[in-house]
Design an enzyme around this catalytic site. Structure first.
Site, short mmCIF file in Angstrom:
data_model
loop_
_atom_site.label_atom_id
_atom_site.label_comp_id
_atom_site.label_asym_id
_atom_site.label_seq_id
_atom_site.Cartn_x
_atom_site.Cartn_y
_atom_site.Cartn_z
N ARG A 125 26.67 26.10 42.42
CA ARG A 125 26.13 26.68 41.17
C ARG A 125 24.93 27.61 41.40
O ARG A 125 24.17 27.86 40.47
CB ARG A 125 25.76 25.58 40.17
CG ARG A 125 26.94 24.72 39.76
CD ARG A 125 26.62 23.97 38.48
NE ARG A 125 27.73 23.11 38.13
CZ ARG A 125 27.84 21.83 38.53
NH1 ARG A 125 26.88 21.29 39.24
NH2 ARG A 125 28.87 21.12 38.17
N LYS A 147 23.15 41.98 39.47
CA LYS A 147 24.57 41.99 39.12
C LYS A 147 25.39 41.70 40.37
O LYS A 147 25.19 42.33 41.42
CB LYS A 147 24.99 43.34 38.56
CG LYS A 147 24.64 43.52 37.11
CD LYS A 147 25.27 44.81 36.59
CE LYS A 147 24.95 45.03 35.13
NZ LYS A 147 25.48 46.32 34.64
N GLU A 189 23.69 58.24 42.24
CA GLU A 189 22.97 57.19 41.50
C GLU A 189 21.47 57.54 41.39
O GLU A 189 20.83 57.23 40.40
CB GLU A 189 23.15 55.83 42.17
CG GLU A 189 24.56 55.27 42.11
CD GLU A 189 24.96 54.66 40.75
OE1 GLU A 189 24.14 54.69 39.81
OE2 GLU A 189 26.08 54.14 40.65
N LYS A 231 14.71 51.13 38.08
CA LYS A 231 15.67 50.04 37.87
C LYS A 231 14.94 48.72 37.65
O LYS A 231 15.33 47.90 36.82
CB LYS A 231 16.64 49.93 39.06
CG LYS A 231 17.62 48.80 38.83
CD LYS A 231 19.00 49.06 39.29
CE LYS A 231 19.93 47.96 38.78
NZ LYS A 231 21.26 48.02 39.33
N GLU A 241 21.56 42.68 30.31
CA GLU A 241 22.22 43.82 29.67
C GLU A 241 22.56 43.54 28.21
O GLU A 241 23.69 43.74 27.76
CB GLU A 241 23.47 44.23 30.46
CG GLU A 241 23.88 45.67 30.14
CD GLU A 241 24.96 46.20 31.07
OE1 GLU A 241 24.76 46.17 32.29
OE2 GLU A 241 25.98 46.67 30.55
N ARG A 245 19.45 47.96 29.37
CA ARG A 245 20.01 48.01 30.73
C ARG A 245 21.32 48.79 30.76
O ARG A 245 21.68 49.38 31.77
CB ARG A 245 20.24 46.59 31.28
CG ARG A 245 20.80 46.62 32.68
CD ARG A 245 20.76 45.30 33.39
NE ARG A 245 21.31 45.43 34.73
CZ ARG A 245 21.17 44.55 35.70
NH1 ARG A 245 20.50 43.45 35.47
NH2 ARG A 245 21.70 44.76 36.89
N ASN A 249 24.32 52.42 33.02
CA ASN A 249 25.76 52.66 33.17
C ASN A 249 26.14 54.09 32.81
O ASN A 249 27.34 54.39 32.66
CB ASN A 249 26.55 51.68 32.32
CG ASN A 249 26.33 50.25 32.75
OD1 ASN A 249 26.19 49.97 33.94
ND2 ASN A 249 26.26 49.33 31.80
N HIS A 252 29.25 55.62 34.12
CA HIS A 252 30.06 54.56 34.73
C HIS A 252 31.32 54.23 33.94
O HIS A 252 32.29 53.73 34.52
CB HIS A 252 29.22 53.29 34.91
CG HIS A 252 28.25 53.39 36.06
ND1 HIS A 252 27.27 54.36 36.13
CD2 HIS A 252 28.11 52.65 37.19
CE1 HIS A 252 26.58 54.20 37.24
NE2 HIS A 252 27.06 53.17 37.90
N HIS A 256 34.23 54.23 36.31
CA HIS A 256 35.02 53.04 36.62
C HIS A 256 36.50 53.26 36.31
O HIS A 256 37.37 52.77 37.03
CB HIS A 256 34.50 51.83 35.83
CG HIS A 256 33.25 51.25 36.40
ND1 HIS A 256 32.58 50.20 35.81
CD2 HIS A 256 32.54 51.56 37.51
CE1 HIS A 256 31.52 49.89 36.55
NE2 HIS A 256 31.48 50.70 37.57
N HIS A 270 32.53 55.20 44.74
CA HIS A 270 31.84 54.87 43.49
C HIS A 270 30.85 55.97 43.06
O HIS A 270 30.85 56.41 41.92
CB HIS A 270 31.12 53.52 43.63
CG HIS A 270 30.36 53.12 42.41
ND1 HIS A 270 30.97 52.89 41.19
CD2 HIS A 270 29.04 52.96 42.18
CE1 HIS A 270 30.07 52.59 40.28
NE2 HIS A 270 28.88 52.61 40.86
N1 GLY Z 1 24.42 49.38 38.01
C1 GLY Z 1 24.01 49.11 36.70
C2 GLY Z 1 23.18 47.89 36.54
O1 GLY Z 1 22.81 47.28 37.52
O2 GLY Z 1 22.91 47.49 35.44
#
Ligand code: GLY
Length: 366
Positions: A125, A147, A189, A231, A241, A245, A249, A252, A256, A270
């Site tokens: 966990r 993430k 990025e 960040k 998020e 946050r 994206n 993205h 994606h 990516h």
């Molecule tokens: N790559 C986007 C984030 O970490 O929220």
């Protein structure tokens, strides 16, 4: 410790520090600074492990001779960020006899960081993970913010967890062995931070373009630290998020969808997909009366000068991309949600975006 070491603090419920500088993968005291237990699993991939795993393991053994260390190496590439490889990393933790105070060292790019981080999030966990990013993209984005995930055939990062690292150690020397295409992908990025929160950074990137593209250590370190500071600030305020946050994206949702449609093999990587995605998001914003078309073209120019793609790859079908976006986890039950550009240094979360406008943007982006 090197005089050129830079540090960025990430606060919040689980604070940690991002260390940026040369030769950090040799730095045993730094590697074990936040170690709690007696087991360490170094997770890496078939490209990075031959270059750096020995030095990390030797540095760990020198400062912590009692540590039981194992390695787990996955095949390189996004196509391998799978549930099967996640299971194999869990098997490696089990074989090591990793206890709850064990630590995973995620040595590699975004694929390794995401997969190893997810294994750490799930083993017993949740055990510690120290991120050791070796690609520019991982240094400025995926290693920071907690993430973790793997991909499934239905889409990217659909299975994962929020699991902040104990530390991020970005050895800028590793960028010297990074293939130029990967360096450029990371610059996508980096550009994103300028686009969404820091117009001055966009100008700085334009001015330092040649130094960045030729891999100048100090210039790259400055770009990494500035990106990480943005960040860190955003993820500290919104770790899960629930709000701002999502601005990270930008590009993205389109990106994606492109990656998923291309099946993660032989297509855009990516960062490249995000570059195309940012331009599409800027153009969609212009269609919806937000950022100007001139701003979108300025962004296009910078991305092109970084050697990044800006057009949808041939063969991708707009309707199929739209179907992918409906499944993207950033979409909501009520409809398509995009991060749209509001001009240099500004972005907005826009819910319920008209699908016809999205299709028009995709058709024009080919
Ligand atoms: N790559 C986007 C984030 O970490 O929220």
């Amino acid at each position: 410790m090197s005089a050129s070491l830079q540090q960025v603090e990430v606060g919040g419920a689980a604070p940690y520090r991002i260390h940026i500088g040369p030769d950090l993968l040799h730095n045993g005291p730094l590697l074990v600074e936040r170690l709690r237990g007696r087991h360490a699993l170094i997770v890496s991939d078939s490209h990075v492990a031959p270059l750096y795993a020995d030095r990390v393991e030797a540095a760990l053994r020198q400062v912590a001779p009692e540590l039981r260390i194992a390695r787990h190496v996955i095949p390189a590439g996004e196509a391998h960020k799978t549930l099967d490889n996640f299971g194999a990393a869990i098997d490696a933790l089990a074989a090591l006899g990793a206890t709850r105070d064990a630590c995973v060292y995620a040595l590699g790019g975004g694929v390794v960081g995401d997969l190893a981080g997810f294994a750490a999030a799930c083993w017993m966990r949740g055990i510690d993970v120290v991120q050791l990013p070796t690609s520019l993209l991982a240094m400025v984005d995926s290693s920071v913010g907690g993430k973790t995930a793997v991909d499934i055939p239905q889409g990217k990062n659909l299975v994962g967890a929020f699991h902040p690292p104990r530390a991020v150690i970005a050895d800028t020397t590793a960028l010297r062995t990074l293939p130029p295409r990967e360096l450029r992908a990371g610059l996508a990025e980096v550009t994103k931070y300028g686009a969404i929160v820091d117009a001055g950074f966009l100008h700085w990137l334009e001015a330092h373009r040649d130094a960045l593209l030729t891999g100048d250590d100090a210039t790259l370190a400055t770009a990494i630290a500035r990106s990480c500071a943005h960040k860190a600030a955003i993820t500290e305020r919104d770790p899960f998020e629930r709000g701002e946050r999502a601005l990270l994206n930008f590009g993205h949702t389109f990106g994606h969808a492109i990656e998923a449609e291309q099946g993660y093999v032989d297509g855009l990587n990516h960062g490249e997909a995000v570059a195309v995605g940012m331009l599409l998001a800027a153009r969609l914003a212009a269609t919806l009366g937000m950022a100007s078309r001139a701003d979108a073209e300025t962004l296009r120019g910078l991305l092109l000068r970084f050697g990044l793609p800006v057009d949808l790859p041939a063969g991708l079908v707009p309707e199929a991309l739209l179907a992918r976006m409906r499944l993207d986890k950033k979409a909501q039950a009520s409809g398509l949600r995009f991060i749209l550009w509001d001009g240099p240094g500004a972005a907005k979360i826009v819910p319920d975006v008209d699908e016809a406008a999205v299709l028009e943007t995709l058709r024009a982006g080919r």
